[in-house]
Write a protein that holds these residues in place. Structure first.
Motif, short mmCIF file in Angstrom:
data_model
loop_
_atom_site.label_atom_id
_atom_site.label_comp_id
_atom_site.label_asym_id
_atom_site.label_seq_id
_atom_site.Cartn_x
_atom_site.Cartn_y
_atom_site.Cartn_z
N LYS A 269 14.03 14.02 35.37
CA LYS A 269 15.29 13.36 35.02
C LYS A 269 15.02 11.87 35.20
O LYS A 269 14.35 11.50 36.16
CB LYS A 269 16.40 13.79 35.99
N PRO A 270 15.53 11.02 34.33
CA PRO A 270 15.15 9.60 34.43
C PRO A 270 15.50 8.93 35.75
O PRO A 270 14.95 7.89 36.07
CB PRO A 270 15.90 8.95 33.26
N ALA A 271 16.39 9.54 36.55
CA ALA A 271 16.73 9.00 37.88
C ALA A 271 17.19 7.55 37.81
O ALA A 271 16.73 6.70 38.56
CB ALA A 271 15.54 9.14 38.84
N LEU A 272 18.11 7.29 36.90
CA LEU A 272 18.66 5.94 36.75
C LEU A 272 20.09 5.92 37.29
O LEU A 272 20.75 6.96 37.36
CB LEU A 272 18.67 5.54 35.26
N TYR A 273 20.54 4.74 37.63
CA TYR A 273 21.91 4.59 38.17
C TYR A 273 22.86 4.33 37.01
O TYR A 273 22.86 3.25 36.42
CB TYR A 273 21.93 3.47 39.20
N ASP A 274 23.62 5.36 36.67
CA ASP A 274 24.46 5.32 35.48
C ASP A 274 25.52 4.22 35.51
O ASP A 274 25.92 3.72 34.47
CB ASP A 274 25.16 6.68 35.28
N GLU B 16 23.04 10.73 45.74
CA GLU B 16 21.74 10.37 45.15
C GLU B 16 21.04 11.63 44.65
O GLU B 16 20.44 11.65 43.58
CB GLU B 16 20.85 9.68 46.19
N GLU C 190 22.49 14.51 43.85
CA GLU C 190 23.23 15.12 42.73
C GLU C 190 22.96 14.39 41.42
O GLU C 190 22.85 15.00 40.37
CB GLU C 190 24.73 15.10 43.03
N ARG C 191 22.85 13.07 41.50
CA ARG C 191 22.61 12.28 40.28
C ARG C 191 21.14 12.26 39.91
O ARG C 191 20.77 11.77 38.85
CB ARG C 191 23.12 10.85 40.49
N GLY C 192 20.29 12.74 40.79
CA GLY C 192 18.85 12.76 40.52
C GLY C 192 18.17 11.45 40.88
O GLY C 192 16.96 11.31 40.71
#
Lengths: 358, 286
Positions: free
Chosen positions: A129-134, B126, B128-130
């Motif tokens: 998953k890109p693991a970015l802060y939306d 953190e 949960e959002r990956g």
């Protein structure tokens, strides 16, 4: 910087004792002696990444079970395997995010479980998953990463990194509004922002359309061409085919095979192979007894596959077929791909393939 | 090539990184209107709306029935607390008691709620959002990550305390002040409470909440667990409303000092319990 290439250590390895799978004795017959631990280099510190017999468990669940491979500087090393093969865990072990239960891990000659910060400062990671802060903009995501890696966010090459991956136009937007492809591009830009020596990419084309996927792969090739070592996880064989300088086939946490794809296929299929299609498949049987033919078999689609001591014998084989009254419709040399190799190895592992080319 | 900072000596904290993590968490919080709008509404209700309505009703509208009922209730207060109540009229004494012993202790739950809500979602969020994967692979140490998240949770709580009690002071002094001879809030005990007791209680609660949020699997579960952790402070707040807790002259200082010691111990334990496994969400499997 030019891509640095050295002569790779050629390795063929089969691990018969894969956790969670029925133990199937496996032998790969090739023209080089099978080495007991070919995944590990003679000097582990010489490679960018070296895993030697690494095991990791999550409680009762085995994540890595004897994983060994090396990644050379400036080369693209592809970890190939189905879901649950242990690819992601291998990446986590490389950065020191996970400490393995046993085995040796060396990255830049350091042990990541001890010198984690030194290792991670030189790694760029793109997770599955890109693991970015939306909720942050693309620019703020990059600034955050820059600051964590010790760069001054105001001076970090944010625009240059974004431009390299074609995402600079969207830097001001919240990442939550990005498409999957844009997120992957931003994650790649973030991974290279601090000019890492090692890029670790976990299925970077997952969820991308073919066009975006091809663009991302091109960008990865460019990074390797610039001298960055790349370790890429994928279960997409076609993706690995054109990309891998080195391939590591993994299953159930173990590395079954590691080495350069061309060399591996050459060792697995050491002789020339040609496939003949005839109007009457039975006529092809005459090929079995011809001089220079070392093996003959009928494929499921009716074609005849022969192994030859020399591909130059094909014209005389065609003549023999014609003399026998066969109508030859097609002759094609068989160039085994990484995909062929992958399924052959996994077939051997499961005992569904019995014949090993001699 | 861009120069990357050299690694520091093992065990040393990089406070720039701590500040970066805290700042980024706070920036995300500011961007998340769905999160902070209800929190602002909660604060407004407890610090402004309810005190203003009731105190105006008593002091300006002369609600005799309410004054009589509350005056009877004041008899239940400890003698020391009753002696501190200012005012000569029944309305003034009732309003003073409400302002100091009832509304303020109830409102103290608001900053605690905000801090625990932020804290509960910080690590598990953190995951949960990956984005926990990004932090786990980053050069930041677990201590730096923990402290960054602690500060990001602590600041909204304490800012709420200062701003909330600032507004509350204004309201009670304007409405009740004329009845009791001038501005009176914060009282000496409440200054100690706001400046000395609330911060360690927030830190202590957050140290527990951060530990819980690292263990539980969802933000919702973390917030439920945080609710249980908040109960002791709610009880303390109600005890204060009776005047029992801060009746002794220096009790506030002692309680604050004790809370700081326990909070620092809790933070140390919390930091030790933090791991990259938890950020990756694989801790429960190990």
């Amino acid at each position: 910087m030019r891509r640095r290439r050295s002569t790779p250590a050629r390795q063929v390895r089969v691990n018969p004792g894969v956790a969670g799978a029925d133990p199937v004795p496996v032998t790969i017959v090739c023209d080089a002696p099978t080495r007991p631990d070919p995944g590990g280099p003679a000097d582990p510190d010489a490679a960018t990444v070296a895993l030697v017999d690494v095991h990791h468990r999550f409680g009762q669940k085995v994540a890595l079970a004897g994983c060994s491979f090396t990644a050379r500087r400036g080369a693209i090393t592809v970890l190939l395997g189905p879901n649950g093969a242990g690819k992601t865990t291998a990446i986590r072990v490389i950065t020191g995010a996970l400490t393995p239960t046993s085995g040796q891990v060396r990255v830049f000659g350091l042990d990541p479980s001890i010198d984690g910060e030194s290792v991670r400062l030189r790694c760029g990671v793109v997770s599955a998953k890109p693991a970015l802060y939306d909720r942050l903009s693309g620019r703020d995501n990059l600034r955050y990463s820059a600051a964590l890696y010790g760069l001054d966010p105001d001076r970090a090459p944010i625009d240059e990194a974004a431009e390299r991956f074609g995402i600079q136009h969207a830097l001001g937007q919240q990442v939550g509004g990005y498409s999957t492809g844009m997120k992957t591009r931003l994650a790649l830009a973030r991974a290279v922002l601090h000019a890492p020596d090692l890029l670790l990419l976990d299925e970077p084309t997952s969820g991308l359309d073919p066009e975006s996927s091809a663009a991302v792969l091109t960008l990865i090739r460019e990074q390797a061409a610039a001298g960055i070592s790349v370790v890429l996880c994928t279960h997409l064989l076609l993706e690995a085919e054109g990309l891998a300088d080195e391939a590591v086939v993994m299953e159930n946490g173990a590395s079954l095979l590691a080495g350069a794809p061309a060399e591996l296929t050459r060792r697995y299929w050491p002789r020339a192979i040609a496939r003949f299609s005839t109007a009457e498949p039975d006529h092809a049987g005459v090929l079995a007894d011809r001089e220079g033919v070392t093996s003959y078999r009928r494929l499921a689609d009716g074609r005849a596959e022969v192994e030859l001591d020399d591909l130059g014998r094909v014209p005389e084989l065609v003549r023999a077929l014609v003399d026998a009254g066969a109508k030859v419709t097609a002759v094609e040399p068989f160039a085994p791909t990484l995909e062929d190799l992958y399924f052959a190895i996994r077939g051997l592992q499961r005992g569904t393939m019995t014949a090993v080319p001699a | 090539m861009t120069a990357v900072a050299a690694p520091r000596r093992r065990g040393r904290l990089d406070w720039d990184r701590v500040a970066t993590i805290a700042r980024t968490d706070l920036r995300q919080l500011v961007q998340n209107r769905d999160f902070w709008l209800p929190m602002v509404a909660l604060g407004a209700i407890f610090f402004v709306v309810i005190p203003a309505m009731l105190l105006v009703s008593i002091t300006k509208l002369g609600n005799i029935h309410a004054v009589n009922q509350i005056s009877q209730a004041l008899d239940a207060l400890p003698a020391r607390a009753k002696a501190q109540i200012l005012g000569t009229t029944s309305t003034g004494r009732t309003s003073y008691a409400l302002a100091v012993y009832l509304f303020a202790p109830v409102a103290i739950v608001v900053p605690l709620t905000i801090a625990t809500a932020v804290g509960a979602s910080t690590i598990v969020g953190e995951r949960e959002r990956g984005t926990g994967e990004f932090l786990a692979h980053s050069p930041a140490s677990v201590g730096e990550i923990y402290l960054g998240k602690l500060i990001a949770s602590l600041l909204p709580g304490y800012v709420t305390t200062v701003v909330g009690f600032g507004l509350y002071s204004l309201i009670v002094n304007v409405t009740v002040g004329p009845e009791v001879g001038g501005w009176f809030f914060p009282t000496r005990e409440w200054w100690i409470l706001i400046a000395w007791v609330v911060p360690p209680f927030l830190a202590l609660t957050l140290s527990l909440v951060l530990r819980l949020s690292a263990r539980v699997k969802s933000t919702a579960a973390a917030q439920q667990a945080a609710g249980l952790v908040s109960l002791p402070l709610i009880i303390i707040a109600y005890t204060q409303s009776t005047g029992a807790l801060f009746g002794a002259a220096n009790a506030g200082w002692y309680i604050g000092a004790g809370a700081w010691v326990i909070a620092l111990f809790g933070l140390r334990r919390g930091m030790a319990a933090m791991s990259r496994n938890r950020l990756l969400g694989v801790a429960d499997e190990s």
